[in-house]
Design a protein around this motif. Sequence first.
Motif, PDB file in Angstrom:
ATOM      1  N   GLN A   1      -7.375   1.526  -6.582  1.00 46.67           N
ATOM      2  CA  GLN A   1      -7.624   2.522  -6.127  1.00 46.67           C
ATOM      3  C   GLN A   1      -9.176   2.769  -5.500  1.00 46.67           C
ATOM      4  O   GLN A   1      -9.857   3.219  -6.199  1.00 46.67           O
TER       5      GLN A   1
ATOM      6  N   THR B   1       0.858  -1.130   0.088  1.00 49.22           N
ATOM      7  CA  THR B   1       0.038  -0.019   0.001  1.00 49.22           C
ATOM      8  C   THR B   1       0.690   1.242   0.020  1.00 49.22           C
ATOM      9  O   THR B   1       1.675   1.392   0.951  1.00 49.22           O
TER      10      THR B   1
ATOM     11  N   TYR C   1      -0.308   7.418  -4.147  1.00 51.70           N
ATOM     12  CA  TYR C   1      -0.339   7.681  -5.852  1.00 51.70           C
ATOM     13  C   TYR C   1      -1.529   8.502  -5.985  1.00 51.70           C
ATOM     14  O   TYR C   1      -2.350   8.424  -5.781  1.00 51.70           O
TER      15      TYR C   1
ATOM     16  N   ALA D   1      -3.176  -3.452  -9.527  1.00 48.14           N
ATOM     17  CA  ALA D   1      -3.131  -2.239  -8.497  1.00 48.14           C
ATOM     18  C   ALA D   1      -4.785  -1.690  -8.636  1.00 48.14           C
ATOM     19  O   ALA D   1      -5.519  -1.899  -9.490  1.00 48.14           O
TER      20      ALA D   1
ATOM     21  N   GLU E   1      -4.451   6.631  -1.720  1.00 51.75           N
ATOM     22  CA  GLU E   1      -4.076   5.356  -1.364  1.00 51.75           C
ATOM     23  C   GLU E   1      -4.421   4.428  -2.530  1.00 51.75           C
ATOM     24  O   GLU E   1      -5.242   4.360  -2.933  1.00 51.75           O
ATOM     25  N   ILE E   2      -2.980   3.609  -2.870  1.00 55.11           N
ATOM     26  CA  ILE E   2      -3.572   2.595  -3.962  1.00 55.11           C
ATOM     27  C   ILE E   2      -2.588   1.185  -3.432  1.00 55.11           C
ATOM     28  O   ILE E   2      -1.679   1.198  -2.549  1.00 55.11           O
ATOM     29  N   ARG E   3      -3.306   0.232  -3.797  1.00 53.67           N
ATOM     30  CA  ARG E   3      -2.499  -1.141  -3.304  1.00 53.67           C
ATOM     31  C   ARG E   3      -2.273  -2.009  -4.560  1.00 53.67           C
ATOM     32  O   ARG E   3      -2.841  -2.054  -5.477  1.00 53.67           O
TER      33      ARG E   3
ATOM     34  N   TYR F   1      -6.064  -1.029 -12.305  1.00 52.38           N
ATOM     35  CA  TYR F   1      -4.815  -0.940 -13.248  1.00 52.38           C
ATOM     36  C   TYR F   1      -4.427  -2.526 -13.479  1.00 52.38           C
ATOM     37  O   TYR F   1      -4.072  -3.213 -12.278  1.00 52.38           O
TER      38      TYR F   1
END
Length: 372
Positions: free
Chosen positions: A92, A71, A74, A90, A78-80, A99
């Motif tokens: 968000q 995590t 970005y 990924a 937050e993005i995983r 993505y």
Amino acid sequence: MGAVRITTADGQAVTVTSTTDTVPNWATRYFGSWWSAEPTTLIDGPTVSADLDEAELMALANVVEQGNADTVEYAGAEIRVARDGQLVTAVQENRSLAYRWDEEWKLLRIVGTDETEIATAAARLARELLRAQLLDKDWAILHASAVTSADGDGDGATILTLGDKGAGKTTTALTLARAGRQLLANDRVFARVDEHGVVQVLPWPSAAAFGFGLLDALDLFETVRTRLASGEQMHPTQHQKVTDALLAGRREPLWKANGKELKPQLWPDQLTSWLSMPLATKGHAVGILYPQITACAAPRLTESSRGVQPGDFFDETTEDRYPDIFGLLPTPGDHTVLREHLDALPHQGLVMSHDPAANATILKEAVTRLAG
């Protein structure tokens, strides 16, 4: 499906595709003023594919959920991120975006439920793919503004402006653009030494963000406010507080909780259509300005021993908003040769104030000394 091919002045290219017209239209407007952006039916090479697709969004989010995800922050959210060999997936969640980057096929897939979000992400990542190609061809990114002369061959003599934050890089660029130079960059620029020892420069396409104070000082605030009030739209990522302040004629700066200024944002083409500033697509550096803004000082030319510093170069280690989560960028290059050539260029220090007319006069004198 619509597709647009984005090509830099030195031939690097990325294709953006979508079943939603907003995505290629956005990319065309975002890149077309700086680089080439043309409709295409040929899909090859690095590609960004972006669509409205809730089912695929959920499927990719499930891949991330089942993977060993990291995590990070970005693009302000937050993005995983989960990695599996040549695949990077990924999500968000608060922007309903997902993505997937396939390194083998050079395909970056983006799906979501909001047209503006997917169009924004597609343009951002198309630029990152082009950035990767340019860096791989020995281009570097400078924290600099740049203006060029209007040479007939489209490769104008370029004045770079370097300096620390707040030194006046953007003020210098916009003042010179208002005086008849072509604007190549107001914040970042690609630079590379060619086989003849000439420092070539290319623009870094982006939305143009200028503070309220600078717009007012350059007598551009009312131009922007009038166009906005007539129903024309500014860049969609502009904060609503900024739009409201412009419409109300309020010139006082607005601030985020983290201390950063909320700024008016223009599409690149609005620099020309709204502010009458022609844009340059490439140039070659002939001199460097090192300005310093001192509010109550009399604008004047000065001796400068600053030189090009390591902090003037921009790479993934200094990126605070868009870390390279997909592993697109090559290993950072050695900037020694470029730095030596930049330091060998004629340079001029100057002090500017908050008086735009006086600044314009001293900048004209400085540029005449550097470029004739």
